[in-house]
Design an enzyme around this catalytic site. Sequence first.
Site, PDB file in Angstrom:
ATOM      1  N   HIS A  10      -8.888  16.222  90.080  1.00 55.77           N
ATOM      2  CA  HIS A  10      -9.413  15.602  88.786  1.00 55.77           C
ATOM      3  C   HIS A  10      -7.944  14.846  88.397  1.00 55.77           C
ATOM      4  O   HIS A  10      -6.831  15.453  88.299  1.00 55.77           O
ATOM      5  CB  HIS A  10      -9.554  16.736  87.816  1.00 55.77           C
ATOM      6  CG  HIS A  10      -9.975  16.374  86.506  1.00 55.77           C
ATOM      7  ND1 HIS A  10     -11.342  16.173  86.137  1.00 55.77           N
ATOM      8  CD2 HIS A  10      -9.363  16.096  85.508  1.00 55.77           C
ATOM      9  CE1 HIS A  10     -11.261  15.569  84.959  1.00 55.77           C
ATOM     10  NE2 HIS A  10     -10.101  15.514  84.289  1.00 55.77           N
ATOM     11  N   CYS A  11      -8.398  13.643  88.248  1.00 52.49           N
ATOM     12  CA  CYS A  11      -7.222  12.737  87.844  1.00 52.49           C
ATOM     13  C   CYS A  11      -7.336  12.372  86.132  1.00 52.49           C
ATOM     14  O   CYS A  11      -8.251  12.114  85.585  1.00 52.49           O
ATOM     15  CB  CYS A  11      -7.468  11.185  88.357  1.00 52.49           C
ATOM     16  SG  CYS A  11      -6.231  10.089  88.007  1.00 52.49           S
ATOM     17  N   PRO A  12      -6.307  13.034  85.597  1.00 56.21           N
ATOM     18  CA  PRO A  12      -5.986  13.126  84.185  1.00 56.21           C
ATOM     19  C   PRO A  12      -6.050  11.566  83.509  1.00 56.21           C
ATOM     20  O   PRO A  12      -6.235  11.459  82.239  1.00 56.21           O
ATOM     21  CB  PRO A  12      -4.754  13.932  83.864  1.00 56.21           C
ATOM     22  CG  PRO A  12      -3.817  13.661  85.078  1.00 56.21           C
ATOM     23  CD  PRO A  12      -5.140  13.611  86.202  1.00 56.21           C
TER      24      PRO A  12
ATOM     25  N   GLU B  42      -9.463  10.590  83.582  1.00 52.55           N
ATOM     26  CA  GLU B  42     -10.386  11.591  82.764  1.00 52.55           C
ATOM     27  C   GLU B  42     -11.610  11.788  83.544  1.00 52.55           C
ATOM     28  O   GLU B  42     -12.798  11.728  82.941  1.00 52.55           O
ATOM     29  CB  GLU B  42     -10.574  11.362  81.301  1.00 52.55           C
ATOM     30  CG  GLU B  42     -10.932  12.421  80.474  1.00 52.55           C
ATOM     31  CD  GLU B  42     -10.043  13.599  80.577  1.00 52.55           C
ATOM     32  OE1 GLU B  42     -10.605  14.642  80.413  1.00 52.55           O
ATOM     33  OE2 GLU B  42      -9.054  13.501  80.720  1.00 52.55           O
TER      34      GLU B  42
END
Length: 282
Positions: free
Chosen positions: A140-142, A145
Amino acid sequence: MAPWALLSSGVLVRTGHTVLTWGITLVLFLQDTGEADPARPQAHPIPPELREWEEQGELFLPLTFLLLVLGSLLLYLAVSLMDPGYVNTQLQAQEPKEEQIAMVPQATPLRRCRFCLVLQPLRARHCRECRRCVRRYDHHCPWMENCVGERNHPLFVAYLTLQLVVLLWGLYLAWSGLHFYQPLALWLRFQGLLFATFLLLLFFSLVVSLLLASHLYLVAINATTWEFVSSYRTVYLRQRPSNPFDRGLTRNLAHFFCGWPSGPWQTLWAEEDEEEGSSQAV
């Protein structure tokens, strides 16, 4: 619906990325370099490299740079907004079908997610941020998002590649506008913002370079970030001496970027079992 309800974390992150991208681009094109030559105006709005292109009427390179920036931004929005490969909950029956059970070796039985209760395919994982199970979950890439999974992982690698090209070119443009022979006060006045932009571009270039290198390596061996860092926790990997999905560099690249050869991951997993059994028999 209240207006502030629309300001979700995804909207804020994507807006911040867009503003930062065009802000850095404007600095590269409009930042005053403040050269000490009295024959030239102190407030000339274009850095030396871009000024030279403009004075010579060569607009191809500036336009190319702007198109690359726009392309990287569009790729970013595509990856961050698209479905990363969510497991479809509507098409799943209450119990696994017989053909599904037959495809999966008994050592790795199909399991239901304890959070959303869907039947997880092999290599899928539940993302707590997205609250969905994602096929071939990578991470999950912050900054996006969004999850990086089976559907958007190739575009994510393409985005990192294009973004690195833009960052390195921007780094060169920022460096070409820096001159260190001025007094400190005058230098900070005219070139402080450009120097801060150079440091920001340098930091982002290092981060994107490391990300791209790691993802290209994982693509080459047909592994995901989650599998690489958590193989000891993954049922279908922790009892394996090697990656069961690795089929060589050429086939791994063809499968990742072109979807060929296609087929469920369970098939590759079972083929690896058969190959190990036949080698032990010999």
